[in-house]
Enzyme design. Structure first.
Site, mmCIF file in Angstrom:
data_model
loop_
_atom_site.group_PDB
_atom_site.id
_atom_site.type_symbol
_atom_site.label_atom_id
_atom_site.label_comp_id
_atom_site.label_asym_id
_atom_site.label_seq_id
_atom_site.Cartn_x
_atom_site.Cartn_y
_atom_site.Cartn_z
ATOM 1 N N SER A 317 0.666 -1.051 0.012
ATOM 2 C CA SER A 317 0.011 -0.096 0.074
ATOM 3 C C SER A 317 0.794 1.195 -0.053
ATOM 4 O O SER A 317 1.765 1.636 -0.964
ATOM 5 C CB SER A 317 -0.921 0.205 1.188
ATOM 6 N N ASP A 328 10.066 5.671 -10.155
ATOM 7 C CA ASP A 328 9.578 6.404 -11.472
ATOM 8 C C ASP A 328 10.496 7.684 -11.871
ATOM 9 O O ASP A 328 10.804 7.843 -12.724
ATOM 10 C CB ASP A 328 8.332 6.697 -11.450
ATOM 11 N N LYS A 342 -0.802 -4.266 -3.242
ATOM 12 C CA LYS A 342 -2.041 -3.871 -2.702
ATOM 13 C C LYS A 342 -2.103 -2.386 -3.221
ATOM 14 O O LYS A 342 -1.742 -1.379 -2.771
ATOM 15 C CB LYS A 342 -2.095 -3.866 -1.185
#
Length: 461
Positions: A317, A328, A342
């Site tokens: 999460s 990224d 998740k």
């Protein structure tokens, strides 16, 4: 005697139909534009759509039929409240493992867990194939100290089998009076037989952020769970580490292993502390309020510091949001093993002061548009856990050990450095393999950057 398939003529049935009609009518009336005050109200027509098109009346009739039959024929008397609450729980739990109905006790416990103090064993759990699965044990809690591991499947709580038990029921059994012992029977990958672990319940006080200098110039920040104050605590930890070192750090390890997640905003604030600009995470759902975008504000607290983020199968999460955003943007190297996966967002919707529902309302995506739901974050460098064991070997003789050797200019200093290195080597062997790998990578990056910087300065002269 009632005929099978007939509509029960009971006060409850009439109440449900009446409530349904009232809800439909009032909701539709509110959706209509208000008539202009200058118009004659008798000529304003508000057309109500056919209720058959708004609600599945056949299914509602089926529901009330089942409700009535349970009331009449179940082996024990069941109250209307109990049946209706069970129906609500069923509606939510059948959607996905994270949507649930929060009765007063559950609602209170959820608020406690996000604030950082609650009672129990100290594990984040979910359901898998009818068993309770440990997503991750929380640091410095009874479960973690007793040896519970991420990925463990709990098959018994004391002598009570978990199979077929609702997650809520299992969690309630795990909670209890501090000082009492609960025996967990677990199945663990690599073990041929169940393992029993005794865990002593305690009041769980979670320290969200811990930090220290692990070696001269290299900082370590461990985030155990994302709580309301985690973002602020993380920023403070970074400034404290640089103050302790006396200058910019040569490298930083952010440890998100076995971090089950938590508050979305805390994850955003944590990533924001290390980014100057750009998207951190965005969410997509069916309703407008579930479509959100979170971007970084100017001000990376550690602009020139190389970073390694450690993750594993217990990272879920909110911790996946942080790892994905830094990955990224090329701000950190992600190391370890694939995360839990998740990638959904739950919204707590209060029904009144003591009841609420927690419902999945969106999926979240990394800045590059990756959904990690059920796939997780893949590390840039995969490093599996391993035990470190130094090989026994005979010490090498050096020139300094030869009798009558020619004395070196800095021989005493070199001897002290060798002794210091030997001691450091011994202490490093006690650390976990993944952390040591992260530290070695940071050292390599620091050396590489230092040499490139020196060459660039030399070419400018």
């Amino acid at each position: 005697m009632k005929r099978a398939g007939s509509t029960p003529n009971t006060p409850l049935w009439r109440s449900i139909i009446l409530a349904t009609c009232c809800f439909t009518a009032s909701g539709l009336a509110l959706a209509q534009p208000m008539p202009d005050a200058s118009q004659d109200s008798t000529r304003v027509e508000i057309k109500l759509p056919d209720p058959e098109e708004q609600l599945p009346l056949d299914d509602l009739r089926k529901f009330t039929e089942v409700f009535s039959r349970i009331k009449d024929a179940y082996v024990e008397e069941v109250s209307d409240t109990q049946l209706l609450e069970s129906a609500i729980k069923g509606m939510l739990s059948d959607l996905d493992p994270h949507s649930t109905y929060l009765a007063p006790k559950d609602y209170e416990e959820l608020e406690e867990s996000t604030s950082g103090e609650f009672g129990g064993l100290g594990i984040e759990v979910g359901m898998e194939n009818g068993f309770v699965k440990v997503i991750s044990p929380i640091d410095d809690t009874p479960a973690q100290k007793a040896g519970v591991q991420a990925g463990d499947l709990i098959i018994k709580l004391n002598e009570k089998p978990v199979k077929g038990m609702a997650l809520e029921e299992a969690v309630n059994l795990m909670r209890g009076k501090p000082g009492t012992v609960l025996t967990l029977t677990i199945m663990r990958e690599g073990e041929s037989a169940p393992v029993e672990i005794d865990v002593t319940r305690d009041v769980i006080k979670v320290t969200s952020v811990k930090s220290r200098i692990i070696e001269n110039g290299y900082g370590y920040v461990r985030i155990t769970q994302f709580q309301a104050e985690t973002g602020r605590q993380f920023r403070k930890a970074l400034t404290d580490l640089e103050a302790e070192h006396g200058s910019t750090l040569d490298g930083l390890v952010i440890d998100l292993r076995n971090n089950p997640g938590g508050v979305l905003q805390a994850a955003v604030e944590t990533a924001d502390a290390l980014l100057d600009e750009g998207l951190i995470v965005y969410t997509e759902g069916r309703i407008q309020s579930s479509r959100l975008r979170f971007s970084a504000r100017a001000g990376d607290l550690m602009t020139s510091t190389p970073i390694v983020v450690l993750i594993n199968g217990g990272s879920a999460s909110a911790s996946e949001i942080v790892a994905g955003a830094l990955q990224d943007h090329g701000r950190a190297v992600v190391m370890g093993t694939q995360s839990f996966g998740k990638g959904s967002v739950q919204t707590v919707i209060p029904l009144d002061e003591t009841h609420a529902i927690k419902m999945t309302t969106a999926r979240y995506f990394t800045p590059d548009g990756r959904s990690i739901q059920a796939t997780g974050i893949k590390p840039d460098i995969e490093v599996r856990p391993a035990e470190l064991k130094e090989l026994a070997s005979q010490p090498f003789f050096t020139e300094a050990d030869l009798s009558g050797h020619l004395e070196g200019e800095n021989e005493q200093e070199a001897r002290e450095q060798r002794e210091k290195a030997a001691n450091a080597e011994a202490s490093a062997a006690d650390r976990d393999y993944q952390l040591r790998s992260a530290l070695n990578l940071l050292k390599g990056m620091s050396i590489f950057n230092s040499k490139n910087s020196s060459k660039a300065q030399g070419s400018d002269q």
